[in-house]
Design an enzyme around this catalytic site. Structure first.
Site, short mmCIF file in Angstrom:
data_model
loop_
_atom_site.label_atom_id
_atom_site.label_comp_id
_atom_site.label_asym_id
_atom_site.label_seq_id
_atom_site.Cartn_x
_atom_site.Cartn_y
_atom_site.Cartn_z
N ASP A 1 -30.46 -94.40 -2.21
CA ASP A 1 -29.44 -93.36 -2.25
C ASP A 1 -30.07 -92.03 -2.69
OD1 ASP A 1 -26.59 -92.43 -2.21
OD2 ASP A 1 -27.02 -92.11 -4.33
N LYS B 1 -30.73 -88.31 -0.56
CA LYS B 1 -30.40 -86.98 -1.09
C LYS B 1 -31.62 -86.08 -1.11
CE LYS B 1 -26.67 -88.99 -3.81
NZ LYS B 1 -26.20 -89.40 -5.16
#
Length: 300
Positions: free
Chosen positions: A178, A182
């Site tokens: 995750d 980003k």
């Protein structure tokens, strides 16, 4: 799927199906849905994608070519295939054309991407972007790695899971992907040719637990590795530092990464509380980093 422009008020809730649908209900078809929205003469129209679907993200270019704006927290279009990212960027670049708003793909509700876009558009050079981008991992290490902290790592994970900070399977947070998505988004907005497939990512899930079949089994066995994490923490604290899980965008040397790192106790990352995110932009104009900090996770 049903499309309706019938006026509707809360007083109509008891009969919402007949009021809204009437005889117009039909099999769901996103292409037809987009065509219908594009034909509506009611001013600017946006599609809001609240999924995490690759298939729906792939539809963004077709929506943009119809003149529809896109608003989404879906990271897939901006961290996946580079050609899709570039096509979306090209189709949404005209000041008179449709736009794409994906602020929530990085930093939850914090003004991270808008700040980065402003820096880039006004000609600033991005030297590096460094941050704690996961509210989950922020919470874990803020509580586990701090002077005087006594909780075991597995207990921190259990509390975070119970409070709704983690994914249903905490490995989806601890594997770093995750954060990698980003970092990829930030790097691409900054003009870098970067992807999750080439980005070094430190997976802190113990290797023997990566393939266990259920989240429940993972949680039961995680205490077996408390000493491993405690040793890392002791070494950091003995050096006057704490552990933080960070993403790093290197604007100069191509050394972007996602990893567990040490920070001295007087560093802004070391004093973070709760599940906050913190992002530091170092640029030509801001040699002393521009810092954005705020809420990064919470129960759904």
């Amino acid at each position: 799927m049903a499309l309706s422009n019938t006026a509707f008020t809360a007083a109509d809730l008891a009969g919402w199906q007949s009021t809204l649908l009437g005889d117009s209900a039909q099999a769901a078809d996103l292409s037809r849905f987009a065509d219908t929205l594009a034909a509506i003469e009611c001013g600017p129209t946006a599609i809001v994608d609240c999924t995490s679907s690759d298939a729906i993200a792939a539809l963004y270019p077709s929506w943009l070519t119809r003149g529809l704006h896109v608003v989404t927290p879906n990271k897939k279009a901006f961290s996946g295939d580079m050609s899709l990212f570039r096509e979306i960027q090209k189709l949404s670049s005209s000041p008179l054309g449709p736009t794409v708003y994906h602020e929530a793909t990085v930093g939850a509700g914090l003004p991270v991407l808008s700040t980065l876009n402003d820096l880039v558009r006004t000609g600033d050079r991005i030297v590096k972007i460094e941050g704690i981008f996961s509210g989950t991992l922020s919470y874990l290490f803020n509580n586990f790695s701090a002077p005087g902290a006594t909780q075991k790592f597995s207990d921190c994970v259990a509390v975070a899971k119970e409070n709704g900070y983690t994914e249903p399977d905490p490995r989806d947070d601890l594997n770093g992907m995750d954060v990698a998505r980003k970092v990829t988004i930030l790097g691409r907005v900054a003009g870098l040719d970067i992807g999750t497939d080439t980005l070094p990512v430190e997976n802190i899930v113990p290797e023997s637990l990566r393939d266990v079949s259920t989240a429940e089994e993972f949680m039961v066995r995680l205490p077996e590795f408390d000493e491993h994490f405690s040793q890392l923490n002791r070494e950091a604290l003995q050096a006057g530092s704490v552990l933080r899980y960070v993403g790093f965008v290197d604007g100069l040397n191509g050394q972007s990464s996602v990893k567990l790192a040490r920070y001295p106790l007087d560093h802004p990352f070391a004093s973070l509380k709760g599940s906050d995110n913190i992002i530091a932009f170092t640029t030509d104009r801001f040699p002393n980093p521009l810092i954005i900090q705020g809420a990064g996770a919470g129960a759904a």
